[in-house]
Write an enzyme that holds these catalytic residues in place. Structure first.
Site, PDB file in Angstrom:
ATOM      1  N   ASN A  16      31.349  25.189 -16.617  1.00 27.43           N
ATOM      2  CA  ASN A  16      30.784  24.292 -17.651  1.00 27.43           C
ATOM      3  C   ASN A  16      31.635  23.282 -18.125  1.00 27.43           C
ATOM      4  O   ASN A  16      31.271  22.390 -18.612  1.00 27.43           O
ATOM      5  CB  ASN A  16      30.469  25.365 -19.117  1.00 27.43           C
ATOM      6  CG  ASN A  16      29.343  26.133 -19.136  1.00 27.43           C
ATOM      7  OD1 ASN A  16      28.306  25.615 -18.752  1.00 27.43           O
ATOM      8  ND2 ASN A  16      29.211  27.429 -19.200  1.00 27.43           N
ATOM      9  N   ARG A  90      38.471  35.034 -25.514  1.00 25.82           N
ATOM     10  CA  ARG A  90      39.271  35.101 -26.387  1.00 25.82           C
ATOM     11  C   ARG A  90      38.408  35.195 -27.960  1.00 25.82           C
ATOM     12  O   ARG A  90      37.520  34.043 -27.935  1.00 25.82           O
ATOM     13  CB  ARG A  90      40.426  34.577 -27.005  1.00 25.82           C
ATOM     14  CG  ARG A  90      41.620  34.970 -25.760  1.00 25.82           C
ATOM     15  CD  ARG A  90      42.798  34.423 -26.149  1.00 25.82           C
ATOM     16  NE  ARG A  90      43.866  35.070 -25.063  1.00 25.82           N
ATOM     17  CZ  ARG A  90      44.398  36.129 -24.973  1.00 25.82           C
ATOM     18  NH1 ARG A  90      43.816  36.960 -26.208  1.00 25.82           N
ATOM     19  NH2 ARG A  90      44.937  36.441 -24.019  1.00 25.82           N
ATOM     20  N   VAL A  92      38.038  33.805 -31.563  1.00 21.82           N
ATOM     21  CA  VAL A  92      38.561  32.767 -32.209  1.00 21.82           C
ATOM     22  C   VAL A  92      38.868  33.241 -33.404  1.00 21.82           C
ATOM     23  O   VAL A  92      38.219  33.750 -34.276  1.00 21.82           O
ATOM     24  CB  VAL A  92      37.906  31.454 -32.318  1.00 21.82           C
ATOM     25  CG1 VAL A  92      38.398  30.513 -33.158  1.00 21.82           C
ATOM     26  CG2 VAL A  92      37.496  30.865 -30.982  1.00 21.82           C
ATOM     27  N   ASN A 106      30.554  27.138 -29.099  1.00 26.30           N
ATOM     28  CA  ASN A 106      30.498  27.917 -28.019  1.00 26.30           C
ATOM     29  C   ASN A 106      29.073  27.939 -27.249  1.00 26.30           C
ATOM     30  O   ASN A 106      28.157  27.830 -27.555  1.00 26.30           O
ATOM     31  CB  ASN A 106      30.659  29.483 -28.246  1.00 26.30           C
ATOM     32  CG  ASN A 106      31.026  30.414 -27.251  1.00 26.30           C
ATOM     33  OD1 ASN A 106      31.459  29.986 -26.210  1.00 26.30           O
ATOM     34  ND2 ASN A 106      30.360  31.443 -27.285  1.00 26.30           N
ATOM     35  N   HIS A 108      26.963  30.474 -24.717  1.00 34.86           N
ATOM     36  CA  HIS A 108      26.987  32.037 -24.510  1.00 34.86           C
ATOM     37  C   HIS A 108      25.692  32.260 -23.571  1.00 34.86           C
ATOM     38  O   HIS A 108      24.614  31.647 -23.880  1.00 34.86           O
ATOM     39  CB  HIS A 108      26.642  32.774 -25.778  1.00 34.86           C
ATOM     40  CG  HIS A 108      26.621  34.527 -25.491  1.00 34.86           C
ATOM     41  ND1 HIS A 108      27.856  34.972 -25.321  1.00 34.86           N
ATOM     42  CD2 HIS A 108      25.652  35.539 -25.375  1.00 34.86           C
ATOM     43  CE1 HIS A 108      27.555  36.251 -24.910  1.00 34.86           C
ATOM     44  NE2 HIS A 108      26.132  36.454 -25.323  1.00 34.86           N
TER      45      HIS A 108
END
Length: 190
Positions: A16, A90, A92, A106, A108
């Site tokens: 990405n 991780r 945030v 983000n 997903h």
């Protein structure tokens, strides 16, 4: 007028990240890669494109707050306005969320709210559902619970393997994410 600066956070191979930096008309400069894995493939992509990288090991810090404060310091030094997560594994924390309110996004690999968290493609495949998808969303304190910005569904075919499904999902991600990033940046400037 100079372009807005953004940072990409990634932990893995970087497909990405690659799609974002290769978008021709990207409305921002990717000014920094933040990575929490010393040997992640994404680091080589950043080197190839001469993008500065900040690599950290969470174990070297006393707490999540401590490493997030260091990250915020690095981002502030170069005047980053936006953060785009691209396979950053991780959660945030509040330090980053408070420093960049409404500016952390983000991608997903599922049609949220279905299959949040790790191994979303495997979860969807194992569940035997007919469709999954890709979601771009803002980050909040939860795991894949932030407000949804854009989604695209991906069919799961009977002949699919986890690998063929993953490949199709990544194709959608690589198209959707850079386009959504541009839309967000244009809206924020307008």
């Amino acid at each position: 007028m100079s372009k807005l600066k953004a940072a990409v956070f990634a932990s893995g191979a970087g497909s990405n990240f690659q799609a974002i930096i290769e978008k021709r008309d990207l409305a921002c400069e990717i000014a920094l890669l933040i990575c929490d894995k010393q040997n992640a493939g994404v680091i080589e992509i950043a080197k190839k494109h001469q993008i500065p990288t900040f690599i950290f090991s969470a174990k070297e810090f006393a707490s999540k707050q401590a490493f997030e404060e260091k990250i915020v310091s690095e981002l502030r030094k170069i005047e980053v306005s936006w953060i785009f997560l691209a396979g950053y594994m991780r959660i945030v924390g509040s330090t980053l969320l408070q420093a960049f309110p409404g500016k952390i996004v983000n991608i997903h690999p599922s049609f949220l709210p279905n299959f949040p968290g790790k191994d979303a493609i495997e979860q969807a495949y194992q569940a035997g559902v007919n469709t999954t998808g890709v979601t771009v969303h803002y980050i909040d304190e939860g795991i894949d619970t932030g407000p949804i910005i854009a989604q695209e569904s991906v069919a799961i075919y009977s002949e699919d393997t986890e690998e063929t499904l993953k490949k199709r999902i990544q194709e959608v991600e690589h198209e959707l994410y850079p386009n959504v990033i541009n839309q967000l940046l244009q809206q924020s400037e307008g």
